[in-house]
Design a protein around this motif. Structure first.
Motif, PDB file in Angstrom:
ATOM      1  N   ASP A   1      -3.251   9.259  -5.589  1.00  0.00           N
ATOM      2  CA  ASP A   1      -3.875   8.005  -6.008  1.00  0.00           C
ATOM      3  C   ASP A   1      -4.533   7.344  -4.805  1.00  0.00           C
ATOM      4  N   MET A   2      -5.737   6.801  -5.014  1.00  0.00           N
ATOM      5  CA  MET A   2      -6.506   6.268  -3.885  1.00  0.00           C
ATOM      6  C   MET A   2      -7.339   5.044  -4.220  1.00  0.00           C
ATOM      7  N   LEU A   3      -7.561   4.729  -5.496  1.00  0.00           N
ATOM      8  CA  LEU A   3      -8.347   3.553  -5.865  1.00  0.00           C
ATOM      9  C   LEU A   3      -7.599   2.818  -6.962  1.00  0.00           C
ATOM     10  N   TYR A   4      -7.350   1.518  -6.723  1.00  0.00           N
ATOM     11  CA  TYR A   4      -6.496   0.723  -7.592  1.00  0.00           C
ATOM     12  C   TYR A   4      -7.317  -0.371  -8.273  1.00  0.00           C
ATOM     13  N   GLY A   5      -6.980  -0.626  -9.516  1.00  0.00           N
ATOM     14  CA  GLY A   5      -7.612  -1.703 -10.261  1.00  0.00           C
ATOM     15  C   GLY A   5      -6.551  -2.575 -10.902  1.00  0.00           C
ATOM     16  N   TRP A   6      -6.562  -3.873 -10.582  1.00  0.00           N
ATOM     17  CA  TRP A   6      -5.575  -4.817 -11.121  1.00  0.00           C
ATOM     18  C   TRP A   6      -6.277  -5.908 -11.925  1.00  0.00           C
ATOM     19  N   ASP A   7      -5.559  -6.469 -12.862  1.00  0.00           N
ATOM     20  CA  ASP A   7      -6.040  -7.689 -13.489  1.00  0.00           C
ATOM     21  C   ASP A   7      -5.628  -8.878 -12.631  1.00  0.00           C
ATOM     22  N   ALA A   8      -5.994 -10.087 -13.063  1.00  0.00           N
ATOM     23  CA  ALA A   8      -5.743 -11.276 -12.247  1.00  0.00           C
ATOM     24  C   ALA A   8      -4.262 -11.541 -12.055  1.00  0.00           C
TER      25      ALA A   8
ATOM     26  N   ARG B   1      -7.458   3.091  -0.564  1.00  0.00           N
ATOM     27  CA  ARG B   1      -6.747   3.480   0.648  1.00  0.00           C
ATOM     28  C   ARG B   1      -7.216   4.855   1.088  1.00  0.00           C
ATOM     29  N   PRO B   2      -6.966   5.212   2.353  1.00  0.00           N
ATOM     30  CA  PRO B   2      -7.335   6.553   2.819  1.00  0.00           C
ATOM     31  C   PRO B   2      -6.263   7.567   2.441  1.00  0.00           C
ATOM     32  N   ILE B   3      -6.691   8.748   2.006  1.00  0.00           N
ATOM     33  CA  ILE B   3      -5.807   9.896   1.830  1.00  0.00           C
ATOM     34  C   ILE B   3      -6.530  11.122   2.364  1.00  0.00           C
ATOM     35  N   SER B   4      -5.860  12.271   2.373  1.00  0.00           N
ATOM     36  CA  SER B   4      -6.478  13.498   2.876  1.00  0.00           C
ATOM     37  C   SER B   4      -6.980  14.333   1.712  1.00  0.00           C
ATOM     38  N   GLY B   5      -6.968  15.654   1.858  1.00  0.00           N
ATOM     39  CA  GLY B   5      -7.551  16.517   0.839  1.00  0.00           C
ATOM     40  C   GLY B   5      -6.696  16.730  -0.384  1.00  0.00           C
ATOM     41  N   THR B   6      -5.395  16.454  -0.304  1.00  0.00           N
ATOM     42  CA  THR B   6      -4.527  16.624  -1.463  1.00  0.00           C
ATOM     43  C   THR B   6      -4.820  15.537  -2.493  1.00  0.00           C
TER      44      THR B   6
ATOM     45  N   VAL C   1       0.858  -1.183   0.000  1.00  0.00           N
ATOM     46  CA  VAL C   1       0.000   0.000   0.000  1.00  0.00           C
ATOM     47  C   VAL C   1       0.895   1.235   0.000  1.00  0.00           C
ATOM     48  N   PRO C   2       0.718   2.161  -0.950  1.00  0.00           N
ATOM     49  CA  PRO C   2       1.581   3.348  -1.006  1.00  0.00           C
ATOM     50  C   PRO C   2       1.597   4.118   0.314  1.00  0.00           C
TER      51      PRO C   2
ATOM     52  N   PRO D   1      -5.209  -0.325 -17.327  1.00  0.00           N
ATOM     53  CA  PRO D   1      -5.068   1.004 -17.920  1.00  0.00           C
ATOM     54  C   PRO D   1      -5.914   2.036 -17.174  1.00  0.00           C
ATOM     55  N   ASN D   2      -5.353   3.224 -16.995  1.00  0.00           N
ATOM     56  CA  ASN D   2      -6.037   4.360 -16.368  1.00  0.00           C
ATOM     57  C   ASN D   2      -6.177   4.239 -14.854  1.00  0.00           C
ATOM     58  N   PHE D   3      -5.484   3.272 -14.258  1.00  0.00           N
ATOM     59  CA  PHE D   3      -5.462   3.143 -12.798  1.00  0.00           C
ATOM     60  C   PHE D   3      -4.056   3.404 -12.301  1.00  0.00           C
ATOM     61  N   PRO D   4      -3.921   3.921 -11.051  1.00  0.00           N
ATOM     62  CA  PRO D   4      -4.980   4.181 -10.076  1.00  0.00           C
ATOM     63  C   PRO D   4      -5.767   5.455 -10.382  1.00  0.00           C
ATOM     64  N   ILE D   5      -6.949   5.550  -9.767  1.00  0.00           N
ATOM     65  CA  ILE D   5      -7.727   6.779  -9.795  1.00  0.00           C
ATOM     66  C   ILE D   5      -7.156   7.726  -8.746  1.00  0.00           C
ATOM     67  N   SER D   6      -6.931   8.961  -9.120  1.00  0.00           N
ATOM     68  CA  SER D   6      -6.425   9.974  -8.199  1.00  0.00           C
ATOM     69  C   SER D   6      -7.456  11.070  -8.021  1.00  0.00           C
ATOM     70  N   LYS D   7      -7.648  11.480  -6.788  1.00  0.00           N
ATOM     71  CA  LYS D   7      -8.571  12.562  -6.475  1.00  0.00           C
ATOM     72  C   LYS D   7      -8.343  12.977  -5.026  1.00  0.00           C
ATOM     73  N   SER D   8      -9.057  13.994  -4.566  1.00  0.00           N
ATOM     74  CA  SER D   8      -9.031  14.386  -3.161  1.00  0.00           C
ATOM     75  C   SER D   8      -9.924  13.454  -2.356  1.00  0.00           C
ATOM     76  N   GLY D   9      -9.493  13.127  -1.152  1.00  0.00           N
ATOM     77  CA  GLY D   9     -10.303  12.282  -0.282  1.00  0.00           C
ATOM     78  C   GLY D   9     -10.127  10.818  -0.599  1.00  0.00           C
TER      79      GLY D   9
END
Length: 603
Positions: free
Chosen positions: A368-375, A360-365, A335-336, A381-389
């Protein structure tokens, strides 16, 4: 600083009303519109946010987040069903985890809304309250729903805990009657996390697997009458139970295994109570467990079940282990930033390929916070999703805008300065958030998330969201059930993952399984005779389509499959004499839509 927009010491706020009946009076409704207008105007300049985390006593802790130009400043309101949100008084110390349940309890083609608030279990329809029942103890997790006693009707299992501990396992019929011999308790000890349902001995009735919270906790398997499954149960762990158990035949030897963790050790038990070879595995202090209930799926197509989940501790990880406890190739993933995560995994098949999502939990900055892996453990492609919160709640997968592509829908560990939480929806093609999202809710969505179904029976998708206030005793807290019509037709593929642990049984078993057993839809066909010993006649289905019919046992395994070409008119006769006695689910669907499913009893 305004934390919650209805805080008013002189006048009892609307969320202090148990069922919010007065909320919809003309005066209160007018007050709501005035205050809401002020709140939305104020939010244009809001720069303060609050982040939640949960401790290992299942209590919420909150801290302020400094203003940051990267924090999202805008959310959207979305129209709800008439009469929603509904709400109830929440426990001041323990808030709901993992959302609610949706199920068609009365076979009327509409999903009922089943949730617990503090010490009350509620069942609502889209038109209002159906019934409520008092519970002993405090309910935190959503109920499990399945046919426990094998009578062809759904039952509701709700567990409780609290402080002081007053834990119970409650078993209700669909109409709210408590089953004989229930509730069950073990010296009032807390029953932690959710119950899991599984027909372990293949007798047409479902066993209930629960965790008793003690310093050396216990895993119980209970029969439908409340008695222990065998003299070999319960099993004692080396610490406090940490997750909702999962049950699956992970080695495909014809018998299910029970996967249950303490805070420091992974256990896999055989049904006779013995340890499966390779287990237990103690991983502390590097990896520990709390609330990250594992999912079981055959992601490497070896006909056995892999165990998928997340950890916290000194070196937290996202893991996939094989049935013997060894790591699957290219797993685990660190986990990062060594973030402690209580993420529970989502595992789905898209275009025939397994996809694994965790967060994973992050703060307001923005990070990356949501990960998608294949088997194989490769980031998609296009993962992880990065955003605030960040996120540690339910990650749902559904086509919510009818574009034939799946979206990820989830909550947040943040609220804004006006006490409003968020529901996000992100596309998987990297193009960002879906138009109209995030949706603002009154209160936190932390550790919860969306739940998908059809509450008004119109054949269109509905999104239900649990949110809550957290005032730390300064004012009465409430939970809210928000109900949003998505105006998207439901077919067999609209929702891949729509509730906690993927279906209402909460047993985490996705080795070739389908959740028709816990998400009944009113069928356009009939089954006769019912009960039966040898044959069933299925009639009333659409005659101008090529159809596929599947019969599932209570655990969701396909026991019979038949193609019905459009040339076969009106009815089809099936020989079911080879099936064991018990309850089965028949589902019929075409390429275009699902025709529903119905139960029959094999004598």
């Amino acid at each position: 600083m305004i934390l919650f927009i209805f805080a008013n010491k002189k006048q009892k706020p609307y969320y202090m009303q148990p069922l919010l009946k007065s909320f919809f009076s003309k005066k209160i409704h007018l007050l709501f519109l005035i205050v809401l207008f002020y709140s939305l105007h104020k939010s244009n300049n809001a720069q303060e946010y609050y982040q939640a985390k949960v401790n290992e006593e299942m209590q919420i802790e909150v801290k302020a987040i400094s203003s940051n130009k990267n924090i999202y400043l805008k959310g959207n309101t979305k129209s709800q069903f008439s009469g929603f949100p509904i709400g109830a008084v929440a426990n001041p110390s323990f808030k709901n985890f993992r959302g609610i349940a949706l199920a068609d309890l009365n076979n009327n083609g509409k999903d009922e809304i089943i949730f617990a608030a503090n010490s009350t279990l509620f069942v609502y329809a889209d038109t209002g309250l159906i019934w409520q029942r008092s519970l002993t103890g405090t309910a935190i997790y959503p109920p499990a729903i399945g046919d426990v006693n094998g009578d062809g009707m759904l039952d509701i299992v709700q567990v409780t805990g609290g402080s002081p501990a007053n834990g119970r396992i409650h078993l209700f019929s669909a109409n709210g009657n408590s089953h004989s011999g229930w509730p069950v308790n073990f010296n009032n000890n807390w029953i932690i996390c959710a119950p899991a349902l599984y027909d372990i001995d293949d007798d047409g009735k479902m066993e209930i697997v629960v965790c008793e919270r003690l310093t050396n906790g216990k895993i119980h398997i209970l029969k439908q009458d409340g008695s222990s499954f065998s003299a070999n149960w319960p099993k004692v762990l080396d610490g406090i139970p940490a997750v909702t158990p999962s049950i699956a035949d992970i080695d495909q030897d014809g018998q299910a295994e029970i996967i249950a963790y303490s805070t420091k050790t992974k256990y896999v038990f055989n049904i006779d109570g013995s340890n499966k070879t390779g287990f237990p595995i103690t991983t502390e202090p590097n990896q520990k467990y709390s609330y990250q209930s594992p999912i079981i799926a055959d992601i490497n197509n070896n006909s056995k079940g892999e165990i998928i989940g997340a950890t916290h501790g000194d070196s937290p990880q996202y893991y996939v282990t094989q049935e013997d406890g060894s790591n699957l190739s290219n797993w685990p993933k660190n986990v990062p930033n060594n973030s402690w995560t209580y993420s529970t995994p989502t595992v789905v098949k898209i275009n025939g390929n397994y996809c694994i999502f965790m967060s994973r939990p992050i703060s307001g900055t923005v990070d990356d916070m949501l990960y998608g892996w294949d088997a194989s453990g490769n980031l998609m492609p296009n993962f992880p999703i990065s955003k605030s919160g960040g996120l540690e709640g339910i990650i749902c997968v559904a086509d919510i805008n009818n574009d034939s592509e799946y979206e990820l829908i989830f909550g947040s560990n943040m609220i804004d300065s006006l006490g409003r939480g968020f529901i996000h929806a992100y596309k998987m093609d990297g193009s960002g958030e879906v138009s109209g999202f995030p949706i603002l809710t009154h209160g936190w969505t932390f550790m919860n998330g969306p739940c998908f179904g059809d509450i008004d029976g119109d054949g269109n998708l509905d999104m239900l969201v649990l949110s809550y206030t957290q005032n730390f005793g300064a004012q009465t807290d409430s939970i809210f059930i928000n109900a949003y019509p998505m105006n998207v037709p439901i077919n067999n593929n609209t929702v891949l993952w729509g509730t906690y642990k993927g279906n209402n049984l909460r047993n985490g078993d996705f080795i070739g399984k389908f959740d028709a057993i816990s998400t009944e839809k009113n069928a356009s066909f009939s089954i006769f005779p019912n009960p039966t010993k040898d044959f069933i006649m299925i009639s009333g289905y659409e005659e101008d389509l090529d159809l596929l019919m599947k019969i599932y046992n209570l655990n969701g395994a396909v026991v019979m499959e038949k193609s019905i070409p459009s040339t076969i008119k009106k009815e089809v006769l099936l020989n079911v004499s080879a099936l064991k006695a018990g309850v089965y689910v028949v589902e019929i669907f075409s390429k275009e839509k699902q025709l529903g499913n119905a139960r029959f009893v094999k004598q």
